[in-house]
Design a protein around this motif. Structure first.
Motif, short mmCIF file in Angstrom:
data_model
loop_
_atom_site.label_atom_id
_atom_site.label_comp_id
_atom_site.label_asym_id
_atom_site.label_seq_id
_atom_site.Cartn_x
_atom_site.Cartn_y
_atom_site.Cartn_z
N PRO A 97 -48.12 118.38 -114.67
CA PRO A 97 -48.10 117.00 -114.17
C PRO A 97 -47.52 116.89 -112.77
O PRO A 97 -46.50 116.27 -112.56
N VAL A 98 -48.20 117.50 -111.82
CA VAL A 98 -47.72 117.48 -110.44
C VAL A 98 -48.90 117.76 -109.51
O VAL A 98 -49.85 118.45 -109.89
N HIS A 99 -48.85 117.17 -108.32
CA HIS A 99 -49.88 117.41 -107.32
C HIS A 99 -49.63 118.75 -106.65
O HIS A 99 -48.57 118.96 -106.05
N HIS B 168 -58.76 121.15 -109.77
CA HIS B 168 -58.99 119.95 -110.55
C HIS B 168 -57.77 119.70 -111.41
O HIS B 168 -57.20 120.64 -111.97
N THR C 66 -55.99 117.81 -114.65
CA THR C 66 -56.22 117.12 -115.89
C THR C 66 -54.85 116.90 -116.51
O THR C 66 -54.03 117.81 -116.56
N ASP C 67 -54.55 115.68 -116.84
CA ASP C 67 -53.18 115.32 -117.16
C ASP C 67 -53.19 114.29 -118.27
O ASP C 67 -53.52 113.13 -118.08
N LEU C 68 -52.81 114.75 -119.43
CA LEU C 68 -52.79 113.90 -120.62
C LEU C 68 -51.92 112.67 -120.40
O LEU C 68 -52.27 111.56 -120.82
N SER C 69 -50.80 112.88 -119.74
CA SER C 69 -49.86 111.80 -119.51
C SER C 69 -50.49 110.71 -118.64
O SER C 69 -50.38 109.51 -118.92
N ILE C 70 -51.16 111.12 -117.58
CA ILE C 70 -51.84 110.17 -116.70
C ILE C 70 -52.97 109.48 -117.46
O ILE C 70 -53.17 108.25 -117.35
N ASP C 71 -53.71 110.24 -118.27
CA ASP C 71 -54.79 109.66 -119.08
C ASP C 71 -54.25 108.57 -119.99
O ASP C 71 -54.84 107.50 -120.12
N LEU C 72 -53.14 108.84 -120.64
CA LEU C 72 -52.57 107.87 -121.59
C LEU C 72 -52.05 106.63 -120.86
O LEU C 72 -52.27 105.50 -121.30
N LEU D 71 -49.52 124.05 -125.09
CA LEU D 71 -50.77 123.63 -124.48
C LEU D 71 -51.61 124.85 -124.09
O LEU D 71 -52.79 124.92 -124.42
N VAL E 194 -56.51 128.65 -115.33
CA VAL E 194 -55.97 127.41 -115.90
C VAL E 194 -54.45 127.48 -115.79
O VAL E 194 -53.84 128.45 -116.25
N VAL F 177 -59.05 126.29 -109.78
CA VAL F 177 -57.88 126.09 -110.64
C VAL F 177 -58.04 124.80 -111.43
O VAL F 177 -58.36 123.75 -110.86
N LEU F 178 -57.82 124.89 -112.72
CA LEU F 178 -57.73 123.70 -113.55
C LEU F 178 -56.26 123.51 -113.87
O LEU F 178 -55.65 124.31 -114.58
#
Lengths: 211, 211
Positions: free
Chosen positions: B184-186, B196, B198-204, B95, B156, B179-180
């Protein structure tokens, strides 16, 4: 409450709660989590957690919290993750390739639910036929045949901006219902097709404001 | 109106407007764009466009619209894109690598403004020293020295979830301001540091709800 009545901003947080629940180690948590703990790990206030979860009919026990296994199952059911979700990627450049690997790594060994990468498409003859973890890259011209054949209704678009709308039109024709768009352009589609946009460039420019 | 008074949801749309303006071809548009046209290309209502732009002090002319060059310059100024923004990436797996290539391809030939990739960090000895378009991958242990040396304040994060908070802590120590986060963690950080996610897994998973 019916699914259709839950606001999208709430839906957005449900996968975050689910992720937190799945990352809990059994030794440090019992079988119950408080809205305070769930909120802290999700970056959300406890009041918001309680409000969101009440919308899906999940109510914690006073002074105890939510039964973890029950809440996890309920979140999965609401998010349709109690069954396999098939995903295709259109555009297998750097970004599409990285997304493919991510989905495979993240979900292939997941025991409880699957987001399964079933197809890849591109228009570059040099990559057609290539395999990514056993999934072949097909020519975009075969998209409309492959969609019903393989049974996917969710697509990730990772093509250049100039061709993204034509790819979106193919998705519409093929009956795709949900699209995650990485192309830096606003895509048009009939109502009823859900398009979410994710754009690194917009994310970076947005953040630049805060420097 | 001062910068601090513009709501973040509005800030979020400004780069989208800017992108639309930059993609306009001069032949098909004169030097003016209506809120209707700008809205349609941005996926926003004309009323919202006018409201958002009024917040940054940009007002269109009745029946004509916005002067394109002026609006573009104003958007750039507000977003701090009238100067070079230096970015570093921490975590150069699949990634992080794709993000690096994306930033380089997208911005290196951009004449009007730059988001410049100036540093890459990882902890895997096998990739340290590797170059991506001339930018070397440094060991994460050198992060705190490199940040002031190279002068970047935006990062990033593309590392695995387990190490993301420790990486975030390094960013805090080094005075990073924005920070971008792709992990996958808060992440937790003191107020004043903008994160900010951005999480592909959450998006899906979010999209799966709509299937």
């Amino acid at each position: 409450m019916g699914k259709q009545n839950i606001p999208d901003v709430v839906i957005r947080r449900l996968p975050i709660y689910l992720r937190v629940l799945e990352n809990l180690s059994e030794e440090s948590y019992g079988n119950v989590i408080s809205s305070f703990e769930l909120g802290e790990k999700s970056g959300v206030t406890p009041a918001q957690v309680r409000k969101d979860l009440s919308l899906i009919g999940a109510f914690g026990k006073q002074g105890l919290g939510y039964e973890i296994a029950t809440l996890r199952d309920e979140l999965k059911r609401i998010l349709n993750l109690d069954r396999e979700i098939k995903v295709a990627i259109i555009g297998v450049g750097n970004l599409g390739h990285a997304i493919a690997k991510y989905i495979i790594q993240r979900y292939d060994n997941e025991k409880d639910y699957h987001l399964k990468l079933v197809a890849l498409f591109d228009s570059d003859p040099r990559v057609i036929g290539e395999l990514i973890n056993g999934v072949p890259i097909d020519h975009i011209d075969s998209f409309q045949d492959k969609a019903p054949e393989l049974g996917f209704r969710m697509v990730v678009i990772a093509v250049p901006a100039e061709v993204a709308q034509s790819v979106m039109d193919k998705c519409v024709m093929a009956g795709i219902e949900a699209v995650l768009n990485f192309a830096p352009v606003h895509l048009k589609a009939p109502k009823g097709i859900r398009i979410h946009n994710t754009d690194l460039s917009i994310d970076l420019m947005h953040l630049a404001y805060y420097l």
